[in-house]
Design a protein around this motif. Structure first.
Motif, PDB file in Angstrom:
ATOM      1  N   MET A 163      46.922  45.270  53.149  1.00  0.00           N
ATOM      2  CA  MET A 163      45.746  44.661  52.501  1.00  0.00           C
ATOM      3  C   MET A 163      45.995  43.178  52.312  1.00  0.00           C
TER       4      MET A 163
ATOM      5  N   GLU B 178      45.753  39.322  51.031  1.00  0.00           N
ATOM      6  CA  GLU B 178      45.859  38.759  49.683  1.00  0.00           C
ATOM      7  C   GLU B 178      44.514  38.537  48.986  1.00  0.00           C
TER       8      GLU B 178
ATOM      9  N   LEU C 186      43.085  41.749  47.884  1.00  0.00           N
ATOM     10  CA  LEU C 186      43.847  42.306  46.764  1.00  0.00           C
ATOM     11  C   LEU C 186      43.462  41.606  45.468  1.00  0.00           C
ATOM     12  N   ARG C 187      43.383  40.289  45.575  1.00  0.00           N
ATOM     13  CA  ARG C 187      42.986  39.523  44.392  1.00  0.00           C
ATOM     14  C   ARG C 187      41.669  40.032  43.859  1.00  0.00           C
TER      15      ARG C 187
ATOM     16  N   ILE D  77      40.132  42.829  44.196  1.00  0.00           N
ATOM     17  CA  ILE D  77      40.157  44.151  43.561  1.00  0.00           C
ATOM     18  C   ILE D  77      40.815  44.094  42.188  1.00  0.00           C
ATOM     19  N   LEU D  78      41.937  43.377  42.156  1.00  0.00           N
ATOM     20  CA  LEU D  78      42.665  43.363  40.893  1.00  0.00           C
ATOM     21  C   LEU D  78      41.873  42.673  39.795  1.00  0.00           C
ATOM     22  N   ARG D  79      41.178  41.606  40.187  1.00  0.00           N
ATOM     23  CA  ARG D  79      40.424  40.880  39.175  1.00  0.00           C
ATOM     24  C   ARG D  79      39.307  41.743  38.597  1.00  0.00           C
ATOM     25  N   LYS D  80      38.920  42.744  39.369  1.00  0.00           N
ATOM     26  CA  LYS D  80      37.847  43.600  38.868  1.00  0.00           C
ATOM     27  C   LYS D  80      38.349  44.559  37.798  1.00  0.00           C
ATOM     28  N   GLY D  81      39.633  44.717  37.782  1.00  0.00           N
ATOM     29  CA  GLY D  81      40.168  45.660  36.810  1.00  0.00           C
ATOM     30  C   GLY D  81      39.881  45.189  35.395  1.00  0.00           C
ATOM     31  N   GLU D  82      39.282  46.051  34.608  1.00  0.00           N
ATOM     32  CA  GLU D  82      38.906  45.612  33.269  1.00  0.00           C
ATOM     33  C   GLU D  82      40.090  45.669  32.328  1.00  0.00           C
ATOM     34  N   VAL D  83      40.161  44.653  31.530  1.00  0.00           N
ATOM     35  CA  VAL D  83      41.179  44.648  30.492  1.00  0.00           C
ATOM     36  C   VAL D  83      40.502  45.100  29.203  1.00  0.00           C
ATOM     37  N   PRO D  84      40.982  46.121  28.569  1.00  0.00           N
ATOM     38  CA  PRO D  84      40.312  46.585  27.342  1.00  0.00           C
ATOM     39  C   PRO D  84      40.350  45.519  26.258  1.00  0.00           C
ATOM     40  N   GLU D  85      39.315  45.469  25.484  1.00  0.00           N
ATOM     41  CA  GLU D  85      39.234  44.503  24.401  1.00  0.00           C
ATOM     42  C   GLU D  85      40.413  44.662  23.452  1.00  0.00           C
ATOM     43  N   PRO D  86      41.036  43.565  23.112  1.00  0.00           N
ATOM     44  CA  PRO D  86      42.109  43.702  22.123  1.00  0.00           C
ATOM     45  C   PRO D  86      41.498  44.009  20.760  1.00  0.00           C
TER      46      PRO D  86
END
Lengths: 177, 672
Positions: free
Chosen positions: B1, B3, B6-7, B9-18
């Motif tokens: 894959m 770069e 890959l970027r 896809i990864l950026r789409k990953g949600e980070v849960p609210e702190p």
């Protein structure tokens, strides 16, 4: 990477201006936390890492000699802290509970498959050897250029490129299984 | 894959609210650290450098750093430093952190000189103990600089009382991540305006054990940790028992002069339940739900917990059953429901519990209840006993959902009790909530003795309710009582209409339990009142006291009503008792020792919390009152109480170093 606003704040914080430092922390909390999350995959752990990292930053900033950009410096602290955190006994979690895709996220505007795929990738990244993991996260998850990542890691830019390449290879293999 | 792909896809990953409380807590702590560094520097900031750029080194070439706490040897013998201030790992449960006290926005408190603080922690963990504990304590010192942003709001109506008093401001702010539900001291009520007071019975003892632990470390407990009713109810009282077995409990009342205020009186309500006769004791069907997360790896946690459960098992009958489920580490069922006749099997399973290991998600509480259902016996007491240091990641992360779950299960007849261990992670607020929803009790186990007390001596009362959903309602007679205030029970108050509503849950009384409630009242003919009289008095809309001036009820101070349900019933029953002046004693010396002791404990609780009603009363006065009232004191709990009072005296004298900038305001040292 450090925007102009930050420049001024950092200067003042180095000089001992508490308000400026507070402002900096407020601005950067989310980013530090997010980086930590992408590193470790668990919200509560990420909060803890962010906490430790920012405390370290608080201790060190008045001695910050600007030999690097502020954001570079902060990335270093965050990654170091995350590594330390995961090394402690009892902090390693089962890989399959990392990067949990919550119910709500699954019904988000973005396609659910995106979430699930991203999570899978992050989990795979978590298993990479440290050097590859660092490089890959900085470049592909944090969005830094190879040069910027090199500054964070203290290596040559080509080293970063090489590690990212290797990391991608490993990931590819892992996903094919 | 590639770069870029890959970027993407990864950026789409949600980070849960702190969690916002965690965020806030972190920001405050960082600012406080910054401040303390600033203050510790000598000379102009620009000139002084910290030793090396401790954390500014590139990742690959990190140079080792000295840690303030100690030196940990890395594999190659190099010194690897861990820059400190790690807040407790209990962040694992932060789904429930709405009650984070240390998340209060920093008031800019400066961290006082660190060495002084470290030195003061007399019982600091020994070096060989878990360094996480040490680091956590370090964090506690850091966070100590922040004053509690929510101080006890004095009711406006008590302004007259407090006008003359200087408030001692210094109070240890919330330490680490022990969380307690905030307590607003009960305000004074005017009997003619609000004659009715309603609350739920509380037999938990967690607060006392927690306070004891703090005092044994030379610290004053956080105010919100002090629940006066739990302090009082920790002790057993010999109130008269019910005359017949039909009645599960009996209420006794008394009125006597208030020890700390010559102008008021105490209205003392004591409830005593009878002991279940041993051969009538129902079977127990128990499931131990045990936290084995990494943070439990401390002497006062998992090892103590194991001992506690061993005690319990030793007191069970052969046909009782025990199952064990663990969570937050290796998860799942460790022991299927096993009759106590196979005691060794149970004890072995307990012994083999290890802290740490990897998390496994959805096991935990559902599993525990499933096992309880498996062995469900209508005739038995079916109970899940949850033991934790504060990690509630039992498989249901949403706090509300967890409470609902526990409540639904309660309705099917499976109760929940919660045992808390350790500190720094202790989530009292959630413990209490779960125990209340689960028709169980919450206790805090700080040492082996307490384990024995809760799980052996009081096993029958802990396990066997004789009355559930017990509610108390008191109606004051405005002809005799001008003002009143309920001491304690702030977290158990009920609405007036909740009293009759059988769907509103309340506390349980276990076999042999004694429950005490105290009101401080101002008689109508007293000359000192807390509240100024109304200038524009009307007689409409308020209870007309004059009606009662003559008539049969004129001798009554108040009327006591208690609603309760028998354990297997759903409809409540009512018990009533008028509180008349012939129950009154003119002199506290004439009052029964038990009553005096309870009053002393009440005074102690108020002093610990700096409640504004105790006037000049001091810890020494508490001792004077309590000492002769010790009675038989078979297990030494009352003597232990006296020791705690003495400890509180000296803990008080060592006020923690204070807030930003100023020198410690010397607390008005009342003669203690």
């Amino acid at each position: 990477m450090t925007d102009l606003d930050d420049e001024a704040l950092v200067e003042r914080a180095i000089g001992g201006d508490t308000r400026a430092f507070e402002r900096l922390v407020e601005k950067h909390y989310r980013r530090v936390y997010a980086s930590a999350y992408r590193y470790c995959g668990v919200r509560e752990d990420a909060e803890e890492i962010a906490h430790e990292a920012l405390i370290k930053a608080a201790r060190a900033i008045q001695g910050f000699r600007r030999e690097a950009e502020f954001s570079t410096w902060l990335y270093r602290i965050t990654f170091n802290t995350a590594k330390d955190f995961l090394r402690r006994p009892g902090n390693r979690r089962d890989n399959d509970v990392l990067f949990e895709v919550a119910e709500s996220q699954q019904s988000n505007p973005g396609k659910p498959e995106d979430q699930v795929l991203a999570a899978e990738l992050y989990r795979a990244i978590a298993k990479l050897p440290d050097k590859q993991k660092d490089a890959l996260l900085l470049v592909c998850a944090e969005g830094l250029t190879h040069a910027q990542a090199a500054a964070v890691l203290g290596v040559a830019e080509t080293t970063v490129s090489w590690r990212v390449f290797r990391a991608r290879q490993t990931l590819q293999k892992a996903l094919e299984r | 894959m590639k770069e870029p792909e890959l970027r993407q896809i990864l950026r789409k990953g949600e980070v849960p609210e702190p969690n916002s409380a965690a965020r806030q807590g972190t920001i405050s702590a960082a600012v406080a650290t910054f401040e303390s560094v600033r203050k510790n520097r000598k000379g102009s900031p620009a000139a002084i450098r910290l030793r090396g750029t401790t954390t500014g080194e590139p990742l690959d070439q990190r140079r080792p750093m000295m840690s303030k706490l100690g030196v940990f040897l890395a594999p190659r013998g190099a010194v690897v430093g861990v820059v400190t201030v790690v807040v407790a790992l209990g962040l694992a449960w932060t789904a429930f952190t709405t009650y984070f006290e240390d998340a209060a926005p920093g008031e800019g408190g400066a961290t006082p000189e660190a060495p002084a603080l470290l030195a003061r922690r007399l019982d600091s963990p020994k070096p060989q103990e878990d360094y996480r504990l040490a680091l956590r304590d370090r964090a506690e010192e850091q966070l100590k600089s922040q004053p509690l942003s929510r101080s006890q709001p004095l009711s406006a109506s008590s302004k007259a009382e407090t006008a003359g008093e200087a408030r001692a401001p210094a109070r240890p702010p919330s330490i680490g991540r022990d969380t307690f539900t905030e307590i607003d001291v009960n305000p004074v009520k005017v009997a003619s305006e609000e004659p009715v007071s309603t609350f739920s019975v509380d037999v938990d003892t967690a607060s006392y054990a927690f306070v004891r632990r703090q005092l044994n470390h030379g610290l004053l407990p956080q105010k919100d940790a002090v629940r006066i009713e739990e302090l009082i109810n920790y002790f057993d009282y010999d109130y008269p028992l019910p005359e017949s077995q039909e009645q599960p409990f009996r209420a006794t009342v008394a009125v006597y002069p208030t020890p700390w205020n010559a102008k008021t009186k105490l209205l003392h309500i004591g409830i005593k339940g009878h002991d279940i006769v041993p051969d009538k004791k129902p079977r127990s069907n128990l499931v131990f739900l045990i936290d084995v997360s990494g943070s439990m790896d401390q002497p006062d946690k998992l090892p103590l917990l194991k001992n506690a459960f061993r005690f319990l098992v030793s007191s069970l009958e052969k046909d009782d059953t025990v199952a064990i489920v663990v969570y937050a580490g290796a998860a799942g069922t460790v022991l299927e429901p096993t009759p106590v006749s196979q005691k060794n099997k149970i004890l072995t399973a307990l012994d083999q519990l290890q802290p740490g290991g990897t998390t496994a998600g959805a096991e935990g509480i559902r599993q525990a209840y499933a096992l309880a259902e498996m062995g469900f016996d209508e005739q038995a007491v079916n109970r899940v006993i949850l033991a934790t240091d504060g990690d509630f990641n039992v498989g249901i992360t949403n706090r509300e959902e967890l409470k609902d779950f526990v409540e639904r299960k309660r309705k099917t007849g499976i109760y929940l009790s919660v045992l808390g261990f350790g500190q720094g992670n202790y989530n009292d607020a959630l413990m209490q909530a779960l125990a209340q929803n689960g028709n169980g009790n919450a206790a805090y186990i700080d040492n082996l003795n307490e384990a024995r007390k809760v799980l052996v001596d009081e096993a029958t009362s802990t396990l066997f309710p004789i009355a559930k959903d017990v509610k108390i309602q008191v109606e004051f007679n405005p002809a005799k009582v001008a003002e009143y205030r309920l001491i304690g029970y702030e977290t158990r108050l009920l609405k007036r209409e909740d009293f009759r509503n059988d769907r509103v849950d309340a506390g349980d009384i276990g076999s042999g339990h004694a429950v005490t409630a105290l009101y401080e009242i101002i008689p109508v003919d007293g000359d000192a009142k807390w509240i100024d009289e109304l200038r524009y008095k009307t007689t409409t809309g308020t209870t007309d006291g004059s009606k009662q001036a003559s008539g049969p009820s004129s001798k009554e101070y108040a009327f006591l009503k208690i609603r309760y349900k028998l354990p297997d019933e759903d409809k409540s029953r009512l018990m009533t008792l008028p509180i008349t002046s012939d129950l009154e004693a003119g002199n506290i010396a004439k009052v029964d020792g038990d009553l005096r002791f309870a009053a002393a404990v009440a005074a102690f609780g108020q002093l610990l919390r700096d409640d504004p009603f105790t006037g000049e009363y001091s810890f020494a006065d508490v001792i004077t009152l309590a000492e002769p009232a010790r009675g038989e004191d078979r297990f030494g709990y009352r003597s232990e109480f006296l020791n705690l009072v003495r400890l509180a005296k000296s803990a008080r004298a060592l006020q923690p170093l204070p807030t930003k900038g100023t020198r410690p305001p010397v607390a008005p040292l009342r003669e203690k």
